[in-house]
Write a protein that holds these residues in place. Structure first.
Motif, PDB file in Angstrom:
ATOM      1  N   GLY A  96       0.998  -9.543  -8.462  1.00 60.71           N
ATOM      2  CA  GLY A  96       1.411  -8.419  -9.291  1.00 60.71           C
ATOM      3  C   GLY A  96       0.258  -7.613  -9.852  1.00 60.71           C
ATOM      4  N   GLU A  97      -0.964  -7.925  -9.440  1.00 65.18           N
ATOM      5  CA  GLU A  97      -2.128  -7.135  -9.847  1.00 65.18           C
ATOM      6  C   GLU A  97      -2.100  -5.808  -9.089  1.00 65.18           C
ATOM      7  OE1 GLU A  97      -4.821 -11.211 -10.288  1.00 65.18           O
ATOM      8  OE2 GLU A  97      -5.117  -9.847  -8.598  1.00 65.18           O
ATOM      9  N   MET A  98      -2.362  -4.720  -9.792  1.00 66.17           N
ATOM     10  CA  MET A  98      -2.259  -3.396  -9.193  1.00 66.17           C
ATOM     11  C   MET A  98      -3.577  -2.645  -9.301  1.00 66.17           C
ATOM     12  SD  MET A  98       1.511  -2.226 -10.585  1.00 66.17           S
ATOM     13  CE  MET A  98       1.546  -0.766  -9.523  1.00 66.17           C
ATOM     14  N   ALA A  99      -3.738  -1.637  -8.435  1.00 67.15           N
ATOM     15  CA  ALA A  99      -4.926  -0.784  -8.482  1.00 67.15           C
ATOM     16  C   ALA A  99      -4.566   0.616  -8.023  1.00 67.15           C
ATOM     17  CB  ALA A  99      -6.029  -1.345  -7.595  1.00 67.15           C
ATOM     18  N   THR A 100      -5.197   1.610  -8.647  1.00 66.21           N
ATOM     19  CA  THR A 100      -5.117   2.991  -8.170  1.00 66.21           C
ATOM     20  C   THR A 100      -6.523   3.459  -7.833  1.00 66.21           C
ATOM     21  OG1 THR A 100      -5.342   3.941 -10.385  1.00 66.21           O
ATOM     22  CG2 THR A 100      -3.108   3.517  -9.595  1.00 66.21           C
ATOM     23  N   ILE A 101      -6.614   4.225  -6.753  1.00 60.88           N
ATOM     24  CA  ILE A 101      -7.910   4.716  -6.281  1.00 60.88           C
ATOM     25  C   ILE A 101      -7.802   6.206  -6.026  1.00 60.88           C
ATOM     26  CG2 ILE A 101      -9.624   4.588  -4.432  1.00 60.88           C
ATOM     27  CD1 ILE A 101      -8.737   1.683  -3.983  1.00 60.88           C
ATOM     28  N   SER A 102      -8.751   6.961  -6.570  1.00 61.27           N
ATOM     29  CA  SER A 102      -8.816   8.407  -6.371  1.00 61.27           C
ATOM     30  C   SER A 102     -10.117   8.735  -5.653  1.00 61.27           C
ATOM     31  CB  SER A 102      -8.773   9.110  -7.733  1.00 61.27           C
ATOM     32  OG  SER A 102      -9.004  10.494  -7.593  1.00 61.27           O
ATOM     33  N   LEU A 103     -10.005   9.354  -4.470  1.00 61.65           N
ATOM     34  CA  LEU A 103     -11.174   9.674  -3.645  1.00 61.65           C
ATOM     35  C   LEU A 103     -11.212  11.165  -3.335  1.00 61.65           C
ATOM     36  CD1 LEU A 103     -10.825   6.873  -0.926  1.00 61.65           C
ATOM     37  CD2 LEU A 103     -12.224   6.773  -2.995  1.00 61.65           C
ATOM     38  N   ILE A 107       0.837  -1.197   0.000  1.00 60.65           N
ATOM     39  CA  ILE A 107       0.000   0.000   0.000  1.00 60.65           C
ATOM     40  C   ILE A 107       0.872   1.245   0.000  1.00 60.65           C
ATOM     41  CG2 ILE A 107      -1.822   1.278   1.210  1.00 60.65           C
ATOM     42  CD1 ILE A 107      -2.414  -1.337   2.766  1.00 60.65           C
ATOM     43  N   ALA A 108       0.585   2.155  -0.908  1.00 62.81           N
ATOM     44  CA  ALA A 108       1.179   3.497  -0.885  1.00 62.81           C
ATOM     45  C   ALA A 108       0.029   4.487  -1.005  1.00 62.81           C
ATOM     46  CB  ALA A 108       2.162   3.688  -2.027  1.00 62.81           C
ATOM     47  N   SER A 109       0.128   5.621  -0.342  1.00 62.23           N
ATOM     48  CA  SER A 109      -0.994   6.567  -0.383  1.00 62.23           C
ATOM     49  C   SER A 109      -0.540   7.985  -0.083  1.00 62.23           C
ATOM     50  CB  SER A 109      -2.069   6.151   0.630  1.00 62.23           C
ATOM     51  OG  SER A 109      -1.588   6.274   1.957  1.00 62.23           O
ATOM     52  N   GLN A 110      -1.372   8.925  -0.507  1.00 59.98           N
ATOM     53  CA  GLN A 110      -1.230  10.333  -0.138  1.00 59.98           C
ATOM     54  C   GLN A 110      -2.607  10.822   0.302  1.00 59.98           C
ATOM     55  OE1 GLN A 110       0.527  12.232  -3.657  1.00 59.98           O
ATOM     56  NE2 GLN A 110       2.462  12.336  -2.553  1.00 59.98           N
ATOM     57  N   VAL A 111      -2.621  11.788   1.199  1.00 59.40           N
ATOM     58  CA  VAL A 111      -3.894  12.268   1.719  1.00 59.40           C
ATOM     59  C   VAL A 111      -3.854  13.772   1.912  1.00 59.40           C
ATOM     60  CG1 VAL A 111      -3.226  11.952   4.149  1.00 59.40           C
ATOM     61  CG2 VAL A 111      -5.654  11.888   3.502  1.00 59.40           C
ATOM     62  N   ARG A 112      -4.998  14.397   1.730  1.00 58.20           N
ATOM     63  CA  ARG A 112      -5.205  15.793   2.108  1.00 58.20           C
ATOM     64  C   ARG A 112      -6.281  15.793   3.188  1.00 58.20           C
ATOM     65  NH1 ARG A 112      -7.145  20.881  -1.739  1.00 58.20           N
ATOM     66  NH2 ARG A 112      -7.828  22.227  -0.037  1.00 58.20           N
ATOM     67  N   LEU A 113      -5.923  16.366   4.334  1.00 54.69           N
ATOM     68  CA  LEU A 113      -6.842  16.378   5.463  1.00 54.69           C
ATOM     69  C   LEU A 113      -7.667  17.659   5.487  1.00 54.69           C
ATOM     70  CD1 LEU A 113      -4.493  14.993   8.266  1.00 54.69           C
ATOM     71  CD2 LEU A 113      -6.125  13.714   6.856  1.00 54.69           C
ATOM     72  N   ALA A 114      -8.912  17.527   5.911  1.00 56.13           N
ATOM     73  CA  ALA A 114      -9.776  18.681   6.139  1.00 56.13           C
ATOM     74  C   ALA A 114      -9.366  19.367   7.442  1.00 56.13           C
ATOM     75  CB  ALA A 114     -11.236  18.233   6.207  1.00 56.13           C
ATOM     76  N   PRO A 115      -9.833  20.602   7.688  1.00 53.11           N
ATOM     77  CA  PRO A 115      -9.493  21.279   8.941  1.00 53.11           C
ATOM     78  C   PRO A 115      -9.862  20.496  10.195  1.00 53.11           C
ATOM     79  CG  PRO A 115     -10.394  22.860   7.390  1.00 53.11           C
ATOM     80  CD  PRO A 115     -10.542  21.513   6.755  1.00 53.11           C
ATOM     81  N   THR A 116     -10.849  19.595  10.086  1.00 48.90           N
ATOM     82  CA  THR A 116     -11.244  18.780  11.239  1.00 48.90           C
ATOM     83  C   THR A 116     -10.306  17.610  11.476  1.00 48.90           C
ATOM     84  OG1 THR A 116     -12.691  17.529   9.768  1.00 48.90           O
ATOM     85  CG2 THR A 116     -13.696  19.323  11.037  1.00 48.90           C
ATOM     86  N   GLY A 117      -9.409  17.337  10.531  1.00 52.59           N
ATOM     87  CA  GLY A 117      -8.468  16.238  10.680  1.00 52.59           C
ATOM     88  C   GLY A 117      -8.860  14.964   9.966  1.00 52.59           C
ATOM     89  N   VAL A 118     -10.040  14.925   9.327  1.00 53.17           N
ATOM     90  CA  VAL A 118     -10.424  13.740   8.562  1.00 53.17           C
ATOM     91  C   VAL A 118      -9.946  13.889   7.125  1.00 53.17           C
ATOM     92  CG1 VAL A 118     -12.437  13.407  10.040  1.00 53.17           C
ATOM     93  CG2 VAL A 118     -12.712  14.581   7.838  1.00 53.17           C
ATOM     94  N   ASP A 119      -9.921  12.789   6.404  1.00 58.22           N
ATOM     95  CA  ASP A 119      -9.444  12.784   5.022  1.00 58.22           C
ATOM     96  C   ASP A 119     -10.520  13.314   4.074  1.00 58.22           C
ATOM     97  OD1 ASP A 119     -10.667  10.275   5.950  1.00 58.22           O
ATOM     98  OD2 ASP A 119     -10.467   9.613   3.867  1.00 58.22           O
ATOM     99  N   GLU A 120     -10.194  14.378   3.362  1.00 58.55           N
ATOM    100  CA  GLU A 120     -11.151  14.902   2.385  1.00 58.55           C
ATOM    101  C   GLU A 120     -10.785  14.478   0.965  1.00 58.55           C
ATOM    102  OE1 GLU A 120     -10.012  19.263   0.907  1.00 58.55           O
ATOM    103  OE2 GLU A 120     -10.691  19.249   2.983  1.00 58.55           O
TER     104      GLU A 120
END
Length: 328
Positions: A220-227, A196-209
């Motif tokens: 070797g199966e891969m996936a990318t997820i954009s939320l 697992i590799a990830s990046q996150v931007r947190l909201a002012p409340t501290g949760v992931d937005e």
């Protein structure tokens, strides 16, 4: 017609959809409970439900209740799951089924000890189009899976008191919409991702937005997820195989998939089921699971998805008040 007596704990949007689905199947909810008694009474009157509970405990103590549907906020699920399962009730619980892996492990042990079915209400697993796609993949027509690409984005009012951004209500993109994307990935992958590799931007409340997630499994199966909770995106899932790729829009409750074969560009449109009947399929599968020892509700996938979400939040250092300073 539903063969079991269902009670709903919670009468929000999902509660209404459940009641309507039950009636479409020729039955009705047996009973309803809600933290606001007046809302439960209004709900019962609207759908002709004869029994209203004053407390959640009354649902679990009622010997006539067979299955409980829990649709309260994420962070309340475990406090209702354990007493419901301990009382011998089968439980279908809204996603995300718990806050973290430790809570889910507790609930699974409890379900095993009392011989009842526990399942997450992930409609994706029960839509007919996914079942047909699974048969196509097993046939070898598409070859081995190589890559999955997922998008899920909503534009929510940027109000930090909104439940989507409220840390005290287990807000954030991962538990609210990321669970769909991860469930899609797990459904198509041959085994659970272990990198697992990830990046996150947190909201002012501290949760992931907003977040980007990259996964890979031992095959070797891969996936990318954009939320995102702050940028609208199409609900698009794409699974690429050696011999073609599958595209699905509105994927949590999709009834259509387009398959493109890479050798000649030929396209096949697969249609099965109906989005409007999503909860009907779920009800039928849950009742079949109750009747046949719990099969068909994908609890192992639910566990693997929860393990992924727990690991991802650990990377981010994101916890909720109930976790008391660490993901349990």
């Amino acid at each position: 017609m539903p063969a079991y007596r269902w009670a709903t704990l919670g009468c929000g949007v999902i509660g209404h959809e459940l009641a309507q689905a039950m009636q479409a199947l020729g039955g009705n909810l047996y009973s309803v409970g809600n933290r606001t008694h007046e809302k439960a009474l209004a709900f019962a009157e609207k759908y002709g439900i004869s029994k209203v509970y004053d407390r959640p405990e009354d649902i679990f103590a009622d010997p006539d209740v067979d299955i409980v549907y829990i649709s309260t906020p994420h962070n309340t699920h475990i406090r209702y799951l354990l007493p419901a399962l301990s009382a011998g009730k089968h439980v279908l619980c809204e996603k995300s089924i718990t806050l973290n892996s430790r809570e889910l492990d507790q609930a699974r042990r409890c379900a095993r000890e009392h011989g009842v079915v526990l399942a997450e209400a992930m409609t994706l697993y029960h839509m007919p189009v996914y079942k047909q796609l699974a048969e196509l993949i097993r046939s070898g027509a598409l070859g081995p899976l190589r890559f999955i690409q997922m998008n899920f984005g909503s534009y929510k009012d940027y109000d930090m008191t909104n439940r989507f951004f409220n840390r005290s209500l287990a807000g954030g993109a991962l538990l609210d919409i990321g669970v769909y994307a991860l469930s899609f990935v797990r459904y198509f992958m041959s085994c659970q991702p272990d990198q697992i590799a990830s990046q996150v931007r947190l909201a002012p409340t501290g949760v992931d937005e907003q977040a980007g997630i990259l996964l890979q499994n031992r095959e070797g199966e891969m996936a990318t997820i954009s939320l995102s909770l702050h940028a609208k995106q199409p609900k698009r899932g794409m699974a690429a195989f050696d011999k073609g790729y599958i595209e699905i829009y509105d994927y949590p409750r999709a009834d259509t998939a387009t398959i493109t074969y890479t050798a000649d560009g030929r396209q096949q449109v697969l249609q099965a089921g109906n989005q409007a009947k999503a909860l009907q399929y779920e009800i039928v599968d849950m009742e079949n699971a109750v009747a046949h020892g719990g099969q068909g509700m994908y609890l192992d996938y639910t566990k693997e998805v929860m393990d992924l979400m727990t690991a991802i939040r650990q990377q981010w250092g994101l916890t909720y008040p109930e976790e008391e300073g660490g993901v349990r």
